[in-house]
Enzyme design. Structure first.
Site, short mmCIF file in Angstrom:
data_model
loop_
_atom_site.label_atom_id
_atom_site.label_comp_id
_atom_site.label_asym_id
_atom_site.label_seq_id
_atom_site.Cartn_x
_atom_site.Cartn_y
_atom_site.Cartn_z
N HIS A 20 52.43 40.69 22.74
CA HIS A 20 51.60 40.11 23.81
C HIS A 20 52.47 39.49 24.89
O HIS A 20 53.71 39.57 24.82
CB HIS A 20 50.58 39.12 23.24
CG HIS A 20 51.17 37.96 22.50
ND1 HIS A 20 52.08 37.10 23.07
CD2 HIS A 20 51.00 37.51 21.22
CE1 HIS A 20 52.43 36.17 22.20
NE2 HIS A 20 51.80 36.40 21.06
N HIS A 23 55.58 37.38 23.83
CA HIS A 23 56.72 38.17 23.37
C HIS A 23 57.39 38.86 24.56
O HIS A 23 58.61 38.94 24.65
CB HIS A 23 56.27 39.26 22.38
CG HIS A 23 55.50 38.73 21.20
ND1 HIS A 23 54.27 39.23 20.83
CD2 HIS A 23 55.80 37.76 20.30
CE1 HIS A 23 53.84 38.59 19.76
NE2 HIS A 23 54.75 37.68 19.42
N CYS A 128 47.02 27.43 -2.54
CA CYS A 128 45.74 28.14 -2.43
C CYS A 128 45.94 29.54 -2.99
O CYS A 128 46.74 30.31 -2.45
CB CYS A 128 45.28 28.20 -0.97
SG CYS A 128 43.86 29.30 -0.75
N CYS A 131 45.13 32.34 -0.53
CA CYS A 131 46.17 32.55 0.49
C CYS A 131 47.51 32.92 -0.13
O CYS A 131 48.41 33.38 0.58
CB CYS A 131 46.41 31.27 1.30
SG CYS A 131 45.02 30.75 2.29
N CYS A 145 40.79 24.64 1.80
CA CYS A 145 41.42 25.70 2.60
C CYS A 145 40.36 26.25 3.55
O CYS A 145 39.29 26.67 3.10
CB CYS A 145 41.93 26.81 1.69
SG CYS A 145 42.24 28.33 2.60
N HIS A 148 39.35 30.00 2.60
CA HIS A 148 38.73 30.34 1.32
C HIS A 148 37.73 29.30 0.84
O HIS A 148 37.10 29.47 -0.20
CB HIS A 148 39.81 30.60 0.27
CG HIS A 148 40.72 31.74 0.67
ND1 HIS A 148 41.90 31.54 1.35
CD2 HIS A 148 40.57 33.07 0.53
CE1 HIS A 148 42.45 32.71 1.61
NE2 HIS A 148 41.67 33.66 1.13
N LYS A 297 44.72 28.24 25.84
CA LYS A 297 45.66 28.83 24.90
C LYS A 297 45.31 30.31 24.73
O LYS A 297 44.13 30.67 24.69
CB LYS A 297 45.50 28.10 23.57
CG LYS A 297 46.61 28.32 22.63
CD LYS A 297 46.42 27.41 21.43
CE LYS A 297 47.33 27.73 20.38
NZ LYS A 297 47.78 28.46 19.56
N LYS A 300 43.60 35.34 19.81
CA LYS A 300 42.80 36.51 19.49
C LYS A 300 41.31 36.13 19.48
O LYS A 300 40.47 36.85 20.00
CB LYS A 300 43.21 37.01 18.11
CG LYS A 300 43.39 38.50 18.05
CD LYS A 300 44.00 38.85 16.74
CE LYS A 300 43.85 40.32 16.43
NZ LYS A 300 44.44 40.68 15.17
O1 ME8 Z 1 58.16 32.80 15.21
N1 ME8 Z 1 54.24 31.82 25.37
O2 ME8 Z 1 57.80 35.07 15.44
P1 ME8 Z 1 56.55 35.11 16.42
C1 ME8 Z 1 55.54 32.09 25.41
N2 ME8 Z 1 59.37 35.55 13.42
N3 ME8 Z 1 56.21 32.68 24.42
C2 ME8 Z 1 55.52 33.01 23.31
C3 ME8 Z 1 54.14 32.74 23.20
C4 ME8 Z 1 53.49 32.13 24.31
N4 ME8 Z 1 52.19 31.86 24.34
N5 ME8 Z 1 53.74 33.18 21.99
C5 ME8 Z 1 54.82 33.71 21.37
C6 ME8 Z 1 58.41 33.96 14.91
N6 ME8 Z 1 55.91 33.62 22.18
C7 ME8 Z 1 59.53 34.26 13.98
C8 ME8 Z 1 60.84 34.14 14.73
S1 ME8 Z 1 63.51 34.27 14.84
C9 ME8 Z 1 64.76 34.26 13.76
C10 ME8 Z 1 62.06 34.36 13.88
C11 ME8 Z 1 57.25 34.14 21.88
O3 ME8 Z 1 56.10 36.53 16.42
C12 ME8 Z 1 58.29 33.05 21.89
O4 ME8 Z 1 59.55 33.62 22.06
O5 ME8 Z 1 55.58 34.06 16.09
C13 ME8 Z 1 58.15 32.49 20.52
O6 ME8 Z 1 59.25 31.69 20.14
C14 ME8 Z 1 58.05 33.76 19.73
O7 ME8 Z 1 57.27 34.64 20.55
C15 ME8 Z 1 57.40 33.60 18.36
O8 ME8 Z 1 57.21 34.88 17.84
#
Ligand code: ME8
Length: 643
Positions: A20, A23, A128, A131, A145, A148, A297, A300
């Site tokens: 999204h 990312h 849980c 979960c 929870c 559940h 915010k 989904k």
């Molecule tokens: O935390 N605004 O993965 P994740 C800006 N797997 N950036 C955002 C955002 C938003 N609303 N939402 C997500 C994880 N991001 C772990 C990381 S690293 C060793 C492991 C971006 O899929 C931002 O970079 O939840 C955030 O830190 C990251 O997606 C979290 O991705």
């Protein structure tokens, strides 16, 4: 001299959701920074990827009714296929299910275990069964929870722990003595404040009987590794830890990029893990804020998740890249809205940059037979050259410090300076005057050179557009002077005699639905006034006179009299005006005019004209009738009312 090594990473994203806007932002920033560092002359490596182990992923796969392996393959491919759409050029896409990564995680666990920093102990928590994970108090609703609707059981489980607390003081000392370790400063302060309380040790395992989708501990295969202890290590795996040549070359230049949500694992778990494993700490952690959507915010359940592929389809990749970097002050939250993207596209890209490019090139085409003219060596135009130098200096500093919006602001100040240069020098007037040929050539050369410098600094932000600009200027994107700022950041490298290549619009305008205007009373039928007759004040008030900025102008086919003007007032409109005999299209672009905005639309030569441009009737130097546009200061914003 050896080049500075820089290694930039994004978070590796969980595969429990599709890519999204958030990312996309992190990945665009990392891509831009890696291209910027190359432009600065660094030797760069850029890594992104996916985080594929742990409870969350097992749950998501189960929801889809597929095995975790198949599920992670599908979503990881979705991420991998998204990045080329955004012109992201990573060097490695790492997955935590990659064999080399699993081996490195096990190696580091063993090393830390052998060093005495992993111990076995009991863990108590609220578990849980639905979960299949421990919940924390905060997650419960009325003690249950929320998913559940049952109260979790207090479970005491034996697990492995990492002695994180042992490294607390060393970490505080490191952050204090390295002010740029965590930036911007607000996040550094947040970490130091967190560290002012005693740190707990970190539970780094889960019993395989409960979760088997993970990396087995090398010293006890009844346990799998906790997902963060696994994921963070990707940054080492990707460059060949422990003995690959890339590791020794790049690790000291590691710069991690994350959002504020994962500050704690990156600023606390990760450096202490590195200390325990006897590995130097990364160079910097860059932390950005969150994108909200229309001030709420993104989620989904609210149905407002913004997909990068849709953005590219709607606006084009470079408009999105520019927008995201220009709109967010790195470190702070920002709000996404479609209107904001359209406004940036139309004002900064189509109007300021796009018009500078098309106007300059079409004048070189018209007055210099499409070749870059030779400037007069004695005629320097210092002001424009100084503006270019100021831009390059500020750009280098701001982009290097992750203040992309300020870097771009500096670039757009130069775009404005170049547009002003056209207005002040009036190349069309120089062209009309036979005596002014050398001056005309200098002015047009300076415009070509300004555009070359702009293409150079825009390469990291909008690689596709920069390449288009270069091609338009007849420069090969592979040419030496377009590779680094050191090679190409000097004034005067455009070669006279270079042939331009015709390029279509850099940025098409995106039409916005006109804002709803208050209904204006129609002029009474019998008040078609002749000069000298009086009208009531209310009748005058009914005429909506506004300042409009011309952002595009072209001749109407088969008409000697008409020009089709695209204007902002402030919304985009088309106005057909009978001033072709008095003004050339390129004289009008960028200029403020006065329009009657509430005139009933009329069709002229098949084009609907949404208003009328006001002119005064005057005479040209030969005494012939000529329409003259009343001057309106350029500082008046489009849409400004005439009252
Ligand atoms: O935390 N605004 O993965 P994740 C800006 N797997 N950036 C955002 C955002 C938003 N609303 N939402 C997500 C994880 N991001 C772990 C990381 S690293 C060793 C492991 C971006 O899929 C931002 O970079 O939840 C955030 O830190 C990251 O997606 C979290 O991705």
């Amino acid at each position: 001299m050896s080049r500075k090594a820089t290694y930039i990473t994004t978070p590796i994203y969980y595969v429990n959701a599709q890519p999204h806007l958030g990312h996309a932002y992190s990945t665009v920033v990392a891509d831009t920074y890696s291209r910027f560092c190359r432009l600065r002359g660094d030797d760069v490596r850029f890594q992104t990827g996916t985080d594929e182990h742990g409870d969350k992923i097992v749950e998501a796969a189960a929801k889809e009714g597929v095995e975790p392996r198949r599920y992670v393959d599908t979503i990881a491919a979705l991420f991998r296929d998204t990045w080329p759409l955004l012109n992201i050029g990573y060097d490695r896409f790492i997955r935590t299910t990659d064999e080399d990564h699993i081996a490195v995680v096990r190696q580091i666990l063993q090393k830390v275990y052998d060093g005495g920093d992993i111990y076995f102990s009991q863990y108590s928590g609220l578990y849980c069964t639905g979960c299949e994970r421990f919940l924390i108090e905060r997650e419960l609703v009325d003690g249950k929870c929320p998913d559940h609707l049952v109260a979790p059981k207090e479970i005491t489980e034996q697990n492995y722990f990492f002695s994180m607390s042992k490294y607390q003081q060393r970490l505080i000392d490191h952050i204090r003595s390295h002010p740029e370790f965590v930036t911007p400063e607000r996040y550094r302060n947040e970490v130091l404040s967190f560290l002012s309380d005693p740190l707990e040790d970190l539970c780094i395992s889960r019993p395989a009987s409960r979760l088997n989708w993970g990396i087995r501990l090398p010293f006890d295969d009844k346990y799998v590794t906790y997902v963060w202890f696994d994921a963070l290590i990707n940054y080492l795996t990707g460059i060949g830890y422990p003995d690959g040549p890339r590791f020794s070359h790049y690790w000291a230049g590691a710069e991690h990029l994350i959002a504020k949500d994962i500050l704690k694992p990156h600023a606390i778990y990760w450096p202490t893990m590195l200390m325990a494993a006897g590995i130097d700490l990364y160079r910097k952690l860059h932390v950005h804020g969150y994108w909200n959507v229309d001030e709420t915010k993104m989620s989904k359940s609210l149905g407002n998740v913004i997909r990068p592929s849709q953005l590219v389809e709607d606006y084009g990749v470079d408009t999105f890249r520019y927008f995201s970097l220009r709109e967010m002050s790195f470190g702070l939250d920002a709000s996404f809205s479609h209107d904001a993207v359209i406004a940036r596209n139309n004002a900064d890209l189509a109007n300021d940059l796009g018009n500078l490019f098309s106007r300059s090139l079409s004048m070189i085409e018209k007055y210099c037979d499409s070749t870059v003219p030779r400037p007069d060596a004695a005629d320097k135009d210092r002001e424009l050259q100084d503006a270019a130098r100021t831009m390059c200096d500020s750009y280098l500093k701001q982009m290097g410090d992750f203040r992309f919006h300020l870097g771009l602001q500096a670039v757009w100040e130069f775009v404005a300076a170049a547009n002003r240069y056209i207005v002040h020098n009036e190349p069309w007037a120089l062209a009309r005057d036979g005596q002014q040929q050398p001056r005309l050539q200098t002015v047009l050369y300076n415009l070509a050179e300004s555009l070359r410098l702009l293409a150079l600094v825009l390469k990291p932000v909008m690689p596709g557009t920069a390449e288009k600009m270069m091609r338009g200027l007849g420069i090969s994107p592979d040419s030496e002077e377009m590779q680094t700022l050191e090679q190409g950041g000097r004034w005067g490298l455009s070669m006279p005699g270079t042939r331009l290549v015709k390029i279509r619009n850099l940025f098409p305008r995106i039409d916005v639905k006109p804002r709803k205007e208050a209904v204006k009373p129609e002029l009474p039928q019998d008040t078609d006034q002749q000069a000298g007759q009086t009208i009531e004040f209310d009748q005058f008030k009914a005429v909506d006179l506004r300042v409009a900025r011309v952002v595009g102008a072209e001749r109407v086919e088969k008409s000697e009299r008409l020009l089709k003007l695209s204007v902002l007032a402030p919304e985009a409109r088309t106005i057909v005006s009978g001033i072709a005999g008095s003004y050339a299209p390129e004289e009008l672009v960028g200029r403020n005019v006065i329009i009657v905005a509430n005139l009933k639309p009329a069709k002229l030569m098949g084009i609907v004209s949404q208003g009328m441009v006001l002119t005064a009737q005057g005479r040209d130097e030969n005494g012939k009738d000529r329409f003259i546009l009343p001057a309106v200061d350029q500082s008046v914003e489009p849409g400004g009312r005439i009252a």
